[in-house]
Design a protein around this motif. Sequence first.
Motif, PDB file in Angstrom:
ATOM      1  N   LEU A  59       0.961  -1.195   0.108  1.00 41.19           N
ATOM      2  CA  LEU A  59       0.002   0.134   0.017  1.00 41.19           C
ATOM      3  C   LEU A  59       0.863   1.167  -0.091  1.00 41.19           C
ATOM      4  O   LEU A  59       1.596   1.434   1.146  1.00 41.19           O
ATOM      5  CB  LEU A  59      -0.769  -0.049   1.279  1.00 41.19           C
ATOM      6  CG  LEU A  59      -1.888   1.294   1.230  1.00 41.19           C
ATOM      7  CD1 LEU A  59      -2.565   1.333   0.075  1.00 41.19           C
ATOM      8  CD2 LEU A  59      -2.635   1.427   2.581  1.00 41.19           C
ATOM      9  N   ILE A  60       0.871   1.739  -1.300  1.00 42.08           N
ATOM     10  CA  ILE A  60       1.802   3.093  -1.378  1.00 42.08           C
ATOM     11  C   ILE A  60       1.133   4.222  -1.362  1.00 42.08           C
ATOM     12  O   ILE A  60       1.526   5.314  -0.866  1.00 42.08           O
ATOM     13  CB  ILE A  60       2.577   2.786  -2.599  1.00 42.08           C
ATOM     14  CG1 ILE A  60       3.372   1.745  -2.563  1.00 42.08           C
ATOM     15  CG2 ILE A  60       3.885   4.079  -2.640  1.00 42.08           C
ATOM     16  CD1 ILE A  60       4.519   1.134  -1.149  1.00 42.08           C
ATOM     17  N   ALA A  61      -0.063   4.200  -2.124  1.00 38.67           N
ATOM     18  CA  ALA A  61      -1.041   5.163  -2.557  1.00 38.67           C
ATOM     19  C   ALA A  61      -2.366   4.784  -2.080  1.00 38.67           C
ATOM     20  O   ALA A  61      -2.754   3.658  -2.456  1.00 38.67           O
ATOM     21  CB  ALA A  61      -0.681   6.088  -3.590  1.00 38.67           C
ATOM     22  N   PRO A  62      -3.433   5.579  -1.654  1.00 41.23           N
ATOM     23  CA  PRO A  62      -4.774   5.120  -1.645  1.00 41.23           C
ATOM     24  C   PRO A  62      -5.146   4.609  -3.105  1.00 41.23           C
ATOM     25  O   PRO A  62      -6.260   3.574  -2.792  1.00 41.23           O
ATOM     26  CB  PRO A  62      -5.652   6.203  -1.360  1.00 41.23           C
ATOM     27  CG  PRO A  62      -4.591   7.222  -0.583  1.00 41.23           C
ATOM     28  CD  PRO A  62      -3.379   7.076  -1.496  1.00 41.23           C
ATOM     29  N   VAL A  63      -4.895   5.138  -3.953  1.00 45.03           N
ATOM     30  CA  VAL A  63      -5.461   4.489  -5.295  1.00 45.03           C
ATOM     31  C   VAL A  63      -4.828   3.212  -5.653  1.00 45.03           C
ATOM     32  O   VAL A  63      -5.310   2.789  -6.474  1.00 45.03           O
ATOM     33  CB  VAL A  63      -5.061   5.737  -6.744  1.00 45.03           C
ATOM     34  CG1 VAL A  63      -5.862   6.892  -6.308  1.00 45.03           C
ATOM     35  CG2 VAL A  63      -3.716   5.884  -6.493  1.00 45.03           C
ATOM     36  N   ASP A  64      -3.956   2.754  -4.781  1.00 48.30           N
ATOM     37  CA  ASP A  64      -3.478   1.307  -5.251  1.00 48.30           C
ATOM     38  C   ASP A  64      -4.482   0.334  -4.991  1.00 48.30           C
ATOM     39  O   ASP A  64      -4.608  -0.683  -5.582  1.00 48.30           O
ATOM     40  CB  ASP A  64      -2.224   0.905  -4.123  1.00 48.30           C
ATOM     41  CG  ASP A  64      -1.176   1.665  -4.447  1.00 48.30           C
ATOM     42  OD1 ASP A  64      -1.118   2.311  -5.740  1.00 48.30           O
ATOM     43  OD2 ASP A  64      -0.098   1.811  -3.689  1.00 48.30           O
ATOM     44  N   PHE A  65      -5.559   0.751  -4.423  1.00 50.28           N
ATOM     45  CA  PHE A  65      -6.669  -0.280  -3.984  1.00 50.28           C
ATOM     46  C   PHE A  65      -7.874   0.101  -4.712  1.00 50.28           C
ATOM     47  O   PHE A  65      -8.295   1.398  -4.732  1.00 50.28           O
ATOM     48  CB  PHE A  65      -6.822  -0.260  -2.417  1.00 50.28           C
ATOM     49  CG  PHE A  65      -6.156  -1.052  -1.455  1.00 50.28           C
ATOM     50  CD1 PHE A  65      -4.681  -1.687  -2.092  1.00 50.28           C
ATOM     51  CD2 PHE A  65      -6.106  -1.328  -0.191  1.00 50.28           C
ATOM     52  CE1 PHE A  65      -3.857  -2.279  -1.476  1.00 50.28           C
ATOM     53  CE2 PHE A  65      -5.142  -1.642   0.594  1.00 50.28           C
ATOM     54  CZ  PHE A  65      -3.895  -2.444   0.091  1.00 50.28           C
ATOM     55  N   THR A  66      -8.733  -0.458  -5.299  1.00 49.15           N
ATOM     56  CA  THR A  66      -9.886  -0.344  -5.659  1.00 49.15           C
ATOM     57  C   THR A  66     -11.057   0.158  -4.580  1.00 49.15           C
ATOM     58  O   THR A  66     -10.983  -0.279  -3.625  1.00 49.15           O
ATOM     59  CB  THR A  66     -10.647  -1.326  -6.707  1.00 49.15           C
ATOM     60  OG1 THR A  66     -10.774  -2.578  -5.676  1.00 49.15           O
ATOM     61  CG2 THR A  66      -9.699  -1.803  -7.611  1.00 49.15           C
TER      62      THR A  66
END
Lengths: 306, 140
Positions: free
Chosen positions: A7-14
């Motif tokens: 998890l590097i940035a919030p947009v890494d996850f849908t």
Amino acid sequence: MLKGRNLIAPVDFTMEEIHSLLDLADAIIDNPAAYAESAKGKVLASLFYEPSTRTKFSFDTAMLRLGGSVIGFSDPTTTSTAKGETVADSAKTISQYADIIAVRHPKEGTALLMSRYSDCPVINAGDGGHMHPTQTLTDLLTIRRLEGRLDHLTIGVCGDLKFGRTIHSLVTCLARCEGMRFVFISPQELRMPDYVKTVLDRAGVPYYETHDLEASMPELDILYMSRVQRERFVSEEEYLRLKDYFILTADKMQLAKPSMMVLHPLPRVNEIAVEVDSDPRAAYFKQVKFGMFVRMALILKLLGIE
Amino acid sequence: MINVSKLKKGIVIDHIKANHGYKIFKQLGLDRIDDTVVLMRNVDSRKMGKKDLIKIETDVHLNLDVLGLIDPDVTINYVENGELVRKVRLELPLEVTGILTCRNPRCITNQEHVEDIRFRLVDPETKEYACEYCEARTHL
């Protein structure tokens, strides 16, 4: 599946993955005892290259409450970094000992760099002024638990919108949800940067900018307050001029809906008067606790333990 | 008028904006190759008024991303036996790796050596690219 991911940035996850993570956090909140040994035998490396007591404690207690162990540091001068070791080498080495890494570093992009060399999942616990995705997850869990949903909400964001990385992450993440509306409340000098507004424009999310906190209070479902951070300013004079611009008081709270919740990533300086703390709508200390629960859920998901 | 003889085998980089020729010459490392290379500046052009031109008497591999970044309007002509065998028109690359460096002093890539940093095109008009690590915008 989030197992083995970083998890590097919030947009890494849908949004689907985020909801599934928040579901697990809800389950942990409802029955923490059921998860007390879920991560037994697992080790979290908590690497804090700059001080952040709050985030480090949150990660460390999250792992301890899952029955796991924690190694790490909060002062890099006591580590091999002081001998000149690169963060790439540190990631490779530490991932031989640990099952998961949480890293905070003053340089932007460090967590991504470490994730490229690590043999275990890496969580970005803050990389300079860039990203702080677990704060975003904390905010999302808090909003979902208190409002019962992550859609059709009017969210006011107040304070330092220019340098507030947690705010940028939260707003761009919520732009993916249906029916959201934003009110950006700040002095002219600290307005929301264009790149965030571009994301909203592209997603067709309505928003407006104002410097009138009182006038916007009645329409808000959530008021997200933020601190004007001294370290982001070039001159002390500029900081002193802007730091007291918006202060939330009990008087202003009277203008808000009875259901409006106040959030703040903390620490606060003086932007929320202490008198507001006793208002049942002040949710920022609950938010701290939710932060620990969401980190517990995140650790379990990335380790592939459910 | 200076005359440069016709190329038998090699590459002609044509339609370079006037004064961009030397930049391309340096970026492609043409000052380090042993083959014959000619850089012509301020050549009369019907289409462009003035243009620069580079002729390379070899079939050296060219990094088209570098060329696209500096001047996406150039044309690459590949010549064999004195004849044009292939013409390539360039575009601004959507992504470049290992060419740009991040100008953000707070970026980790400016603290320690990082190989092959990827940059993504974010604004074709200003030719700005975003660093994959810190997302700060930069250009060549």
